[in-house]
Motif scaffolding. Structure first.
Motif, short mmCIF file in Angstrom:
data_model
loop_
_atom_site.label_atom_id
_atom_site.label_comp_id
_atom_site.label_asym_id
_atom_site.label_seq_id
_atom_site.Cartn_x
_atom_site.Cartn_y
_atom_site.Cartn_z
N LEU A 1 2.46 16.48 33.97
CA LEU A 1 2.96 17.25 35.02
C LEU A 1 2.42 18.56 35.36
CD1 LEU A 1 6.57 16.13 33.99
CD2 LEU A 1 5.18 14.81 35.66
N LEU A 2 1.84 18.96 36.42
CA LEU A 2 1.21 20.10 36.84
C LEU A 2 2.38 20.96 37.48
CD1 LEU A 2 -1.09 22.26 36.80
CD2 LEU A 2 -1.63 21.47 38.81
N TYR A 3 2.80 22.11 36.92
CA TYR A 3 3.66 23.05 37.63
C TYR A 3 3.05 24.33 38.04
CZ TYR A 3 6.88 20.48 34.66
OH TYR A 3 7.62 19.26 34.21
N GLU A 4 3.67 24.99 38.88
CA GLU A 4 3.31 26.22 39.24
C GLU A 4 3.34 27.33 38.16
OE1 GLU A 4 5.94 27.99 42.50
OE2 GLU A 4 5.20 26.36 43.75
N GLU A 5 4.25 26.77 37.02
CA GLU A 5 4.45 27.80 35.95
C GLU A 5 3.44 27.24 34.64
OE1 GLU A 5 8.24 27.15 38.22
OE2 GLU A 5 6.70 25.85 37.30
N PHE B 1 10.00 17.16 45.69
CA PHE B 1 8.63 16.69 45.12
C PHE B 1 8.22 15.47 45.57
CE2 PHE B 1 10.31 19.52 41.00
CZ PHE B 1 10.21 20.62 41.68
N ARG B 2 8.84 14.73 46.26
CA ARG B 2 8.41 13.31 46.61
C ARG B 2 7.06 13.24 47.61
NH1 ARG B 2 14.46 10.76 47.72
NH2 ARG B 2 15.05 11.15 45.40
N LYS B 3 6.77 14.29 48.08
CA LYS B 3 5.56 14.23 48.68
C LYS B 3 4.35 14.95 48.15
CE LYS B 3 7.64 13.53 53.35
NZ LYS B 3 7.79 14.05 54.57
N LYS B 4 4.63 15.53 46.89
CA LYS B 4 3.42 16.04 46.07
C LYS B 4 2.33 15.07 45.75
CE LYS B 4 5.42 20.31 45.87
NZ LYS B 4 5.01 21.27 46.54
N PRO B 5 1.09 15.35 45.52
CA PRO B 5 0.27 14.49 45.25
C PRO B 5 0.54 13.78 43.68
CG PRO B 5 -0.76 16.59 45.81
CD PRO B 5 0.73 16.74 45.78
N LEU B 6 0.64 12.49 43.80
CA LEU B 6 0.95 11.54 42.82
C LEU B 6 -0.16 10.55 42.36
CD1 LEU B 6 2.55 10.16 40.51
CD2 LEU B 6 3.82 9.01 42.43
N HIS C 1 16.92 10.84 30.94
CA HIS C 1 16.70 10.03 31.99
C HIS C 1 15.39 10.48 32.54
CE1 HIS C 1 16.93 7.80 35.81
NE2 HIS C 1 17.70 6.96 35.16
N VAL C 2 14.73 9.49 33.23
CA VAL C 2 13.53 10.06 33.85
C VAL C 2 13.67 11.15 35.04
CG1 VAL C 2 13.62 8.03 35.60
CG2 VAL C 2 11.54 9.02 35.03
N LYS C 3 14.85 10.94 35.75
CA LYS C 3 15.15 12.09 36.31
C LYS C 3 15.22 13.35 35.73
CE LYS C 3 16.95 9.44 40.29
NZ LYS C 3 18.30 9.16 41.42
N ASP C 4 15.77 13.41 34.64
CA ASP C 4 15.64 14.60 33.90
C ASP C 4 14.48 15.25 33.65
OD1 ASP C 4 18.62 15.05 33.25
OD2 ASP C 4 18.50 13.37 31.74
N ILE C 5 13.48 14.38 33.46
CA ILE C 5 12.08 14.79 33.17
C ILE C 5 11.57 15.37 34.29
CG2 ILE C 5 9.75 13.92 32.25
CD1 ILE C 5 11.18 11.78 30.81
N LEU C 6 11.46 14.82 35.55
CA LEU C 6 10.89 15.22 36.75
C LEU C 6 12.02 16.40 37.48
CD1 LEU C 6 10.00 11.48 37.83
CD2 LEU C 6 8.70 13.57 36.72
N SER C 7 12.82 16.75 36.85
CA SER C 7 13.74 17.71 37.80
C SER C 7 13.19 19.08 37.82
CB SER C 7 15.15 17.73 36.94
OG SER C 7 15.11 18.60 35.85
N PRO C 8 13.55 19.89 38.90
CA PRO C 8 13.09 21.03 38.78
C PRO C 8 13.38 21.98 37.71
CG PRO C 8 14.39 20.46 40.85
CD PRO C 8 14.38 19.32 39.85
N LEU C 9 14.21 21.78 37.02
CA LEU C 9 14.80 22.59 35.90
C LEU C 9 13.30 22.62 34.91
CD1 LEU C 9 16.78 24.09 34.23
CD2 LEU C 9 17.39 21.76 32.82
N PHE C 10 12.57 21.61 34.83
CA PHE C 10 11.42 21.69 34.01
C PHE C 10 10.33 22.25 34.61
CE2 PHE C 10 12.85 17.79 31.10
CZ PHE C 10 13.90 18.44 30.78
N VAL D 1 3.73 20.67 41.25
CA VAL D 1 2.48 21.13 42.20
C VAL D 1 2.03 19.43 42.33
CG1 VAL D 1 0.26 21.82 42.53
CG2 VAL D 1 1.97 23.17 41.57
N SER D 2 1.65 18.84 41.22
CA SER D 2 1.18 17.51 41.24
C SER D 2 1.48 16.65 39.92
CB SER D 2 -0.19 17.33 41.71
OG SER D 2 -1.16 17.96 40.49
N SER D 3 1.33 15.54 40.02
CA SER D 3 1.41 14.53 38.78
C SER D 3 0.71 13.37 38.53
CB SER D 3 3.17 14.13 38.64
OG SER D 3 3.62 13.38 39.82
#
Length: 604
Positions: A263-267, A213-218, A178-187, A191-193
């Motif tokens: 999707l840009l992550y810290e990792e 993550f809802r206030k991260k730059p989008l 699901h889209v929530k899987d893709i956007l989950s912290p597990l992945f 940082v921004s998307s």
């Protein structure tokens, strides 16, 4: 006058015969956008006439009756004639100009609560939820977090996934996302998307991100203009973190149809290329496809710009695609991609961007790009000249007066390319086109309103009856999704016994010249109207030297190597339409039989 073909009859007025050829563009007309904006019961974002009709029928269902056009049907002035047997009928009072019809594929809206009976196909205990709650809120987290992590990092060598579907047995949702899987912290720790898409419900999209993550730059990349652009910007006004990039669409009837997440992550960085619009409906009860990249690590500081490239040239091709937007807004994302190591990518990027291309530029985009990739990287297989091609899609443009105009000429030539040797075009290569029948739609989880995202119009269909002889039913028992109508688009080359495939493509591109491009000026120029994006899977990129994948059936033994079996999401061989089957046409009525919710389809 009455017209008749292999798949039915319909009546049209003479004015329909002289209108110009439909280009299948998906943009709504300005009036459609304004109507939607001012209609509180309608969608709060622009959509096509087909999607609006589906929304209307969900909000005000017409119950099936033995008297097809009963008191529940529209007033006499707007009423369509009932069908003759299995034929198509259209009254002249419901005609729309072709130039409006060209805008008829913008994506579907949230489901409205109805008084429909319980769905006979339902296998989940969700009857207490309203339809809009099911579409809006459906999300089931993995039973064990680690299972999803393992799935992404070894259990799926192709990184090709289907979306979760509510209403099918949960065993068929194993390995789906699901889209929530893709956007989950597990992945990753976001940082921004950036979200590239066609139809966007901003408020719904924000809710799919985890709260942290809802206030991260989008950044939202879109193709809206004028009133529809203003409506999109208005949706985002409450969110200070959202910015926009408008894709330039300088050729008439083009669309920004690409569906991608950066999707840009810290990792690190992740790229997601998929087929779903960013609206609740597309992640609920439809068959959609997703390619999810590995987590790309950041390169060491001071590394050259050419570092981190894959053997498929994915990094440079992705940068070239983003540069084609010619937008300063995307420069930041281009720089970020340069800074990451994409060398683990095993797929080829295949995009379309609007323009007229000559010389070597002709092979950068569209179907000529596919032709080039297959010639350079696909391995030739003995007797492959006779291997059929299979196309599967959710929308159809105008193909011309016969197959020689595009489908069985330049487009087929690209699909059958293989190896560096130039093969002459074989007219006897079978072409299988998979598109839902009326009964496929009628018997689906959504019922007739599922046809709102299958916007093949009567105006286009009546001019290309020759095309319908290529049609095959949507059947997906192999993935448990026969009743979840396809919004996914796939193309492949298969062996005659359908046990092997030479390549597989998942893409946003439907069967249209606007999406794939059409040659002009005696073949010296390729004209493309729309932005599209997909990924091509070739056996050689996965270490298979035989030049083909095996087709994954319903069961694999423990001894089978999953890396050699590609998970084609629908049944092979395709089943050809029977004598009574019709392709789904969205803008004519279906009143002879009820759908799975006991309703009829009268679109106006």
């Amino acid at each position: 006058m009455l017209q008749e073909g292999a798949h039915g009859k319909w009546t049209v007025s003479s004015s329909d015969e002289s209108t110009e050829e439909n280009s299948d563009s998906e943009k709504p007309s300005t009036s459609s956008v304004l109507d939607a904006a001012h209609d509180s019961s309608g969608p709060q974002y622009p959509c096509s006439e087909a999607r609006k009709a589906a929304h209307k029928r969900k909000a005000s269902p017409l119950k099936f009756s033995d008297k097809s056009c009963s008191a529940e049907a529209p007033p006499a002035g707007k009423q369509r004639t009932s069908q003759e047997g299995s034929g198509w009928c259209l009254s002249s009072s419901d005609e729309e100009p072709e130039d409006q019809e060209k805008h008829a594929h913008k994506e579907q809206v949230k489901e409205e609560k109805t008084d429909a009976p319980k769905h006979p196909l339902k296998l989940c205990k969700d009857d207490e939820l309203s339809e809009d709650q099911k579409a809006e809120d459906y999300y089931e987290a993995p039973s064990e977090t680690q299972d999803t992590w393992d799935l992404l990092n070894g259990g799926n060598p192709f990184r090709f996934f289907l979306t979760k579907v509510r209403g099918i047995h949960q065993s068929y949702n194993s390995g789906a996302l699901h889209v929530k899987d893709i956007l989950s912290p597990l992945f990753g720790t976001l940082v921004s998307s950036a979200q590239f898409n066609y139809c966007i419900d901003v408020a719904w999209l924000v809710r799919q991100y985890p709260p942290e993550f809802r206030k991260k730059p989008l950044l939202i990349v879109h193709g809206e203009k004028r009133e529809s652009k203003a409506e999109l910007l208005a949706q985002a006004r409450p969110y200070e973190n959202i910015s926009f990039c408008q894709a330039k669409l300088d050729i008439a009837f083009g669309t920004h149809h690409t569906k991608m997440m950066l999707l840009l992550y810290e990792e690190g960085l992740r790229v997601v290329i998929h087929t779903s619009n960013l609206i609740a409906e597309d992640w609920h009860q439809k068959t959609q496809g997703i390619w999810l990249s590995p987590l790309y690590p950041r390169l060491p500081q001071g590394t050259s710009g050419s570092a981190g490239e894959s053997r498929t040239n994915f990094k440079s091709d992705l940068i070239s695609y983003l540069m084609a937007y010619n937008s300063p807004t995307l420069k930041e994302w281009i720089d970020l991609i340069q800074e990451h190591d994409l060398s683990e990518t095993r797929v080829y990027l295949l995009g379309s961007t609007p323009g007229r291309y000559q010389g070597s530029d002709k092979e950068k985009w569209g179907h000529l790009r596919l032709r080039k990739l297959l010639k350079e990287h696909a391995l030739s297989v003995p007797a492959q000249e006779s291997w059929p091609v299979v196309g599967q899609f959710s929308s159809i443009g105008s193909m011309g007066a016969d197959g020689s105009k595009w489908l069985c000429s330049e487009f087929q030539e690209s699909l059958v390319a293989a190896g560096r040797s130039v093969m002459s075009l074989r007219c006897d290569v079978p072409v299988y086109l998979v598109y839902p029948t009326v009964n496929n739609v009628r018997q689906s989880l959504e019922g007739y309103p599922a046809g709102g995202s299958l916007p093949y119009s009567i105006q286009t269909a009546q001019k290309q009856l020759w095309l319908h002889s290529y049609f095959h039913k949507w059947s997906a028992e192999v993935s448990g999704r026969s009743h979840a109508m396809p919004h996914i688009k796939t193309y492949m080359r298969s062996s005659p016994d359908f046990q092997k495939i030479a390549w597989f493509l998942v893409t946003s591109a439907n069967l249209s010249k606007a999406a794939w491009g059409a040659l002009e000026k005696n073949g010296t120029q390729l004209m493309i109207r729309s932005y599209e994006l997909g990924v091509l899977f070739l056996p050689s990129a996965f270490g298979l030297d035989k030049g083909y994948f095996h087709v994954k059936g319903k069961m694999l033994s423990e001894s089978d190597n999953p890396a050699t079996y590609f998970p084609v999401p629908f049944d092979l061989p395709p089943e050809q339409y029977g004598s009574k089957d019709q392709p789904w046409i969205w803008n004519i009525p279906y009143t002879d039989a009820p759908d799975t919710h006991g309703n009829m389809w009268v679109p106006s």
